[in-house]
Motif scaffolding. Structure first.
Motif, mmCIF file in Angstrom:
data_model
loop_
_atom_site.group_PDB
_atom_site.id
_atom_site.type_symbol
_atom_site.label_atom_id
_atom_site.label_comp_id
_atom_site.label_asym_id
_atom_site.label_seq_id
_atom_site.Cartn_x
_atom_site.Cartn_y
_atom_site.Cartn_z
ATOM 1 N N SER A 1 -157.567 29.561 16.598
ATOM 2 C CA SER A 1 -157.961 29.390 18.098
ATOM 3 C C SER A 1 -156.917 29.467 19.400
ATOM 4 N N SER B 1 -161.655 31.206 18.236
ATOM 5 C CA SER B 1 -161.865 32.634 18.265
ATOM 6 C C SER B 1 -163.115 33.108 17.570
ATOM 7 N N ALA C 1 -161.531 36.170 20.411
ATOM 8 C CA ALA C 1 -160.199 36.204 20.421
ATOM 9 C C ALA C 1 -159.950 36.454 22.331
ATOM 10 N N ALA D 1 -161.387 33.223 23.833
ATOM 11 C CA ALA D 1 -160.563 32.084 23.902
ATOM 12 C C ALA D 1 -159.487 32.109 24.258
ATOM 13 N N GLN D 2 -158.451 33.061 24.609
ATOM 14 C CA GLN D 2 -157.576 32.779 25.279
ATOM 15 C C GLN D 2 -157.801 32.740 26.950
#
Length: 124
Positions: A50, A61, A26, A29-30
């Motif tokens: 996501s 994520s 995660a 992904a961010q």
């Protein structure tokens, strides 16, 4: 004999809805989504699985389909699009079918990847 549809763009408005990128976590992904947001001035949208940069880029994520990610194609008639692709040998992965509250199909993936990318159709 009925005329075979040869151009899915004209027939059911086929277009690239978004590109999906697989991230390991995660947090990653961010970070990736933040870069696309900065690059293009897009608004973030965080979902349980996501992070979207606008509607163009989805960063998964750690749970994305496809070896490298996925490509989502939007259509205005998902049932017709499914038939069109099936006639060309692209089978639908029924386990991937996501439904709207009314029972209609929201999105569905093909069984086959292309160049490491899972491909899905989504209803506009």
């Amino acid at each position: 004999m009925s005329k075979q549809i040869e151009n899915p763009v004209k027939a059911f408005g086929l277009h690239v809805a978004h590109v999906g990128i697989n991230a390991a976590s995660a947090e990653e992904a961010q970070q990736v989504a933040d870069l696309f947001q900065a690059l293009m001035g897009l608004e973030p949208n965080v979902t349980p699985v996501s992070v979207f940069a606008g509607s163009l880029v989805e960063v998964m994520s750690g749970c994305g389909r496809g070896e490298k990610g996925h490509i989502g194609f939007g259509v205005n008639d998902i049932a017709a699009a499914e038939k069109w692709f099936a006639a060309r040998g692209f089978e639908i992965n029924e386990d991937s079918r996501a439904l709207n509250p009314d029972g209609s199909t929201k999105l569905v993936y093909f069984k086959r990847q292309i160049a490491g990318f899972a491909i899905h159709l989504c209803q506009d």
